[in-house]
Design a protein around this motif. Structure first.
Motif, PDB file in Angstrom:
ATOM      1  N   GLY A 135      -6.620   9.979 -10.422  1.00  0.00           N
ATOM      2  CA  GLY A 135      -5.452  10.649  -9.876  1.00  0.00           C
ATOM      3  C   GLY A 135      -4.469   9.655  -9.289  1.00  0.00           C
ATOM      4  N   HIS A 136      -3.872  10.035  -8.147  1.00  0.00           N
ATOM      5  CA  HIS A 136      -2.807   9.240  -7.532  1.00  0.00           C
ATOM      6  C   HIS A 136      -3.322   7.892  -7.000  1.00  0.00           C
ATOM      7  N   MET A 137      -4.612   7.841  -6.627  1.00  0.00           N
ATOM      8  CA  MET A 137      -5.156   6.580  -6.107  1.00  0.00           C
ATOM      9  C   MET A 137      -5.887   5.847  -7.224  1.00  0.00           C
ATOM     10  N   THR A 186      -0.974  14.051  -9.655  1.00  0.00           N
ATOM     11  CA  THR A 186      -0.048  15.186  -9.543  1.00  0.00           C
ATOM     12  C   THR A 186       1.086  14.880  -8.565  1.00  0.00           C
ATOM     13  N   ILE A 187       0.955  13.829  -7.759  1.00  0.00           N
ATOM     14  CA  ILE A 187       2.000  13.506  -6.767  1.00  0.00           C
ATOM     15  C   ILE A 187       3.145  12.759  -7.464  1.00  0.00           C
ATOM     16  N   THR A 188       2.770  11.767  -8.259  1.00  0.00           N
ATOM     17  CA  THR A 188       3.759  11.039  -9.081  1.00  0.00           C
ATOM     18  C   THR A 188       3.193  11.009 -10.509  1.00  0.00           C
ATOM     19  N   ALA A 204      11.463   8.164   6.084  1.00  0.00           N
ATOM     20  CA  ALA A 204      11.973   7.106   5.190  1.00  0.00           C
ATOM     21  C   ALA A 204      11.889   7.548   3.727  1.00  0.00           C
ATOM     22  N   MET A 205      10.775   8.201   3.365  1.00  0.00           N
ATOM     23  CA  MET A 205      10.628   8.622   1.967  1.00  0.00           C
ATOM     24  C   MET A 205      11.613   9.749   1.631  1.00  0.00           C
ATOM     25  N   ALA A 206      11.816  10.644   2.606  1.00  0.00           N
ATOM     26  CA  ALA A 206      12.723  11.783   2.363  1.00  0.00           C
ATOM     27  C   ALA A 206      14.164  11.320   2.150  1.00  0.00           C
ATOM     28  N   GLU A 246      -5.233  17.550   4.714  1.00  0.00           N
ATOM     29  CA  GLU A 246      -4.737  18.177   3.482  1.00  0.00           C
ATOM     30  C   GLU A 246      -4.112  17.153   2.543  1.00  0.00           C
ATOM     31  N   PHE A 247      -3.329  16.244   3.109  1.00  0.00           N
ATOM     32  CA  PHE A 247      -2.624  15.264   2.276  1.00  0.00           C
ATOM     33  C   PHE A 247      -3.631  14.338   1.575  1.00  0.00           C
ATOM     34  N   THR A 248      -4.627  13.890   2.330  1.00  0.00           N
ATOM     35  CA  THR A 248      -5.607  12.955   1.768  1.00  0.00           C
ATOM     36  C   THR A 248      -6.379  13.610   0.625  1.00  0.00           C
ATOM     37  N   GLN A 286      -5.290  15.577  -1.532  1.00  0.00           N
ATOM     38  CA  GLN A 286      -4.479  15.599  -2.772  1.00  0.00           C
ATOM     39  C   GLN A 286      -4.381  14.231  -3.449  1.00  0.00           C
ATOM     40  N   LEU A 287      -4.744  13.185  -2.699  1.00  0.00           N
ATOM     41  CA  LEU A 287      -4.504  11.841  -3.229  1.00  0.00           C
ATOM     42  C   LEU A 287      -5.354  11.534  -4.461  1.00  0.00           C
ATOM     43  N   VAL A 288      -6.582  12.029  -4.462  1.00  0.00           N
ATOM     44  CA  VAL A 288      -7.445  11.710  -5.612  1.00  0.00           C
ATOM     45  C   VAL A 288      -7.446  12.869  -6.605  1.00  0.00           C
ATOM     46  N   ARG A 322       9.583  19.732   2.042  1.00  0.00           N
ATOM     47  CA  ARG A 322       8.140  19.626   2.353  1.00  0.00           C
ATOM     48  C   ARG A 322       7.888  18.501   3.354  1.00  0.00           C
ATOM     49  N   ARG A 323       8.618  17.400   3.206  1.00  0.00           N
ATOM     50  CA  ARG A 323       8.448  16.286   4.161  1.00  0.00           C
ATOM     51  C   ARG A 323       8.884  16.724   5.561  1.00  0.00           C
ATOM     52  N   TYR A 324      10.023  17.420   5.648  1.00  0.00           N
ATOM     53  CA  TYR A 324      10.502  17.821   6.975  1.00  0.00           C
ATOM     54  C   TYR A 324       9.555  18.847   7.600  1.00  0.00           C
ATOM     55  N   HIS A 380       0.814  -1.226   0.000  1.00  0.00           N
ATOM     56  CA  HIS A 380       0.000   0.000   0.000  1.00  0.00           C
ATOM     57  C   HIS A 380       0.843   1.270   0.000  1.00  0.00           C
ATOM     58  N   GLY A 381       0.161   2.386  -0.287  1.00  0.00           N
ATOM     59  CA  GLY A 381       0.800   3.701  -0.281  1.00  0.00           C
ATOM     60  C   GLY A 381       0.674   4.393   1.071  1.00  0.00           C
ATOM     61  N   PHE A 382       1.206   5.584   1.134  1.00  0.00           N
ATOM     62  CA  PHE A 382       1.211   6.430   2.340  1.00  0.00           C
ATOM     63  C   PHE A 382       0.056   7.405   2.261  1.00  0.00           C
ATOM     64  N   PRO A 383      -0.681   7.641   3.296  1.00  0.00           N
ATOM     65  CA  PRO A 383      -0.632   7.071   4.651  1.00  0.00           C
ATOM     66  C   PRO A 383      -1.747   6.055   4.821  1.00  0.00           C
ATOM     67  N   GLY A 434       3.354  -2.396  -5.943  1.00  0.00           N
ATOM     68  CA  GLY A 434       3.164  -1.394  -4.903  1.00  0.00           C
ATOM     69  C   GLY A 434       2.671  -0.112  -5.513  1.00  0.00           C
ATOM     70  N   LEU A 435       1.870   0.618  -4.736  1.00  0.00           N
ATOM     71  CA  LEU A 435       1.387   1.926  -5.192  1.00  0.00           C
ATOM     72  C   LEU A 435       2.109   3.005  -4.410  1.00  0.00           C
ATOM     73  N   SER A 436       2.700   3.914  -5.140  1.00  0.00           N
ATOM     74  CA  SER A 436       3.364   5.083  -4.577  1.00  0.00           C
ATOM     75  C   SER A 436       4.448   4.698  -3.562  1.00  0.00           C
ATOM     76  N   MET A 437       4.267   4.964  -2.260  1.00  0.00           N
ATOM     77  CA  MET A 437       5.301   4.550  -1.311  1.00  0.00           C
ATOM     78  C   MET A 437       5.510   3.029  -1.391  1.00  0.00           C
ATOM     79  N   GLY A 438       4.425   2.310  -1.682  1.00  0.00           N
ATOM     80  CA  GLY A 438       4.559   0.862  -1.882  1.00  0.00           C
ATOM     81  C   GLY A 438       5.504   0.564  -3.038  1.00  0.00           C
ATOM     82  N   GLY A 439       5.474   1.415  -4.066  1.00  0.00           N
ATOM     83  CA  GLY A 439       6.401   1.267  -5.197  1.00  0.00           C
ATOM     84  C   GLY A 439       7.838   1.542  -4.765  1.00  0.00           C
ATOM     85  N   TYR A 440       8.016   2.534  -3.889  1.00  0.00           N
ATOM     86  CA  TYR A 440       9.382   2.808  -3.389  1.00  0.00           C
ATOM     87  C   TYR A 440       9.928   1.564  -2.660  1.00  0.00           C
ATOM     88  N   VAL A 441       9.021   0.898  -1.928  1.00  0.00           N
ATOM     89  CA  VAL A 441       9.441  -0.323  -1.204  1.00  0.00           C
ATOM     90  C   VAL A 441       9.775  -1.437  -2.206  1.00  0.00           C
TER      91      VAL A 441
HETATM   92  C1  MLT Z   1       2.058   7.760  -1.330  1.00  0.00           C
HETATM   93  O1  MLT Z   1       0.957   7.827  -1.881  1.00  0.00           O
HETATM   94  O2  MLT Z   1       2.528   6.694  -0.929  1.00  0.00           O
HETATM   95  C2  MLT Z   1       2.791   9.043  -1.108  1.00  0.00           C
HETATM   96  O3  MLT Z   1       2.008  10.087  -1.553  1.00  0.00           O
HETATM   97  C3  MLT Z   1       4.095   9.038  -1.805  1.00  0.00           C
HETATM   98  C4  MLT Z   1       4.849  10.304  -1.630  1.00  0.00           C
HETATM   99  O4  MLT Z   1       4.457  11.180  -0.850  1.00  0.00           O
HETATM  100  O5  MLT Z   1       5.906  10.415  -2.269  1.00  0.00           O
END
Ligand code: MLT
Length: 266
Positions: free
Chosen positions: A240-242, A214-216, A187-189, A148-150, A152-154, A129-131, A25-28, A90-97
């Motif tokens: 969108g992102h989801m 717009t996030i990735t 971890a992402m930063a 706010e973050f949620t 932006q996800l869609v 932005r993460r910090y 899964h992605g963040f958060p 994986g989606l988003s952060m899941g993809g980073y993993v």
């Molecule tokens: C995610 O959906 O996992 C995060 O938005 C990824 C990110 O913030 O880079």
């Protein structure tokens, strides 16, 4: 369900039968974001969905983490379940993993699915932005950041036309603990640039992206699909992102077609 892996409790779900497919899964969010994929694919595949450390039913971290910690937990779960080789997505952060797992255990991955993610590290601006988000969560608590973050996800189409998806996304996010959010943001930063890894990925790779992400954004997806040896890109309109939640039918069709290619009939 849960197992103890690397000394921590890792929540997960297994559903279906057939070749194993692991989705991160992605963040958060948490593993429950994959409900539409489990329902669409469990007739043909064994769907395995873990909760990353700090989310869903997994233990809350006591310190900041790296993406390798999450990767180690997923590999530990595969060991515990007795799966030597899987299709991994994986989606988003899941993809980073997923990229970190490819870096350390590529031989265990038969197919790769990367959704709404990127191979590159954070830009300096993205890292700042993460910090700033970490500071805000520490001083004000998670609610303001999460709201706010949620949002932006869609994508705009979902916001305008699919209020139920918007509220389902908020519901899935729920209220993860501040420590989990801080650990994941950190971890992402600090994640490494995975672009140098792309050329070494020789297994079939599906890259999916919502056209309105717009996030990735789609350009990040194209970079992955063209960087790996056997990549294919599917762009999902009006999402969108989801993309997996916003346009589950299109997403599931792409994933099913990809996973079924070269899989012997059940
Ligand atoms: C995610 O959906 O996992 C995060 O938005 C990824 C990110 O913030 O880079």
């Amino acid at each position: 369900m849960h197992v103890i892996v690397n000394g921590v409790r890792v929540g997960y779900e297994v559903d279906g039968h057939g070749p194993p497919v692991v989705l991160i899964h992605g963040f958060p969010l948490n593993r429950s974001m994959w409900r539409p994929q489990i329902e669409a694919l469990r007739d043909r595949f064994t769907m395995i969905v873990p909760d990353l450390r700090g989310f869903g039913e997994s233990d809350v971290p006591e310190e900041n983490l790296t993406l390798d910690t999450y990767a180690g937990d997923v590999l530990g779960l595969l060991d515990a379940l007795g799966h030597q080789r899987v299709a991994l997505g994986g989606l988003s952060m899941g993809g980073y993993v997923v990229f970190r797992i490819l870096a350390r255990a590529a031989s265990r991955i038969g197919k790769v699915i990367i959704a709404d993610s990127r191979a590159g590290a954070d830009s300096d601006e993205g890292r700042e932005r993460r910090y700033a988000a970490i500071k805000r969560i520490r001083t004000q608590g998670p609610e303001g950041f999460l709201g706010e973050f949620t949002a932006q996800l869609v994508g705009p189409t979902t916001k305008a036309r699919r209020p139920a998806v918007m509220s389902a996304t908020k519901q899935i996010v729920g209220s993860p603990p501040a420590a989990s959010l801080v650990a994941a943001l950190s971890a992402m930063a600090t994640r490494p640039d995975s672009r140098p890894l792309l050329a070494s990925v020789t297994v079939p790779t599906l890259v999916v992206v919502g056209e309105e992400d717009t996030i990735t954004p789609p350009a990040a997806a194209e970079e992955i699909a063209s960087g790996v040896r056997d990549g294919r890109l599917v762009t999902i309109p009006d999402a969108g992102h989801m993309s997996s939640l916003e346009a589950p039918d299109a997403f599931n069709r792409a994933v099913r077609e990809f996973l079924e290619a070269q899989v012997p009939p059940a």
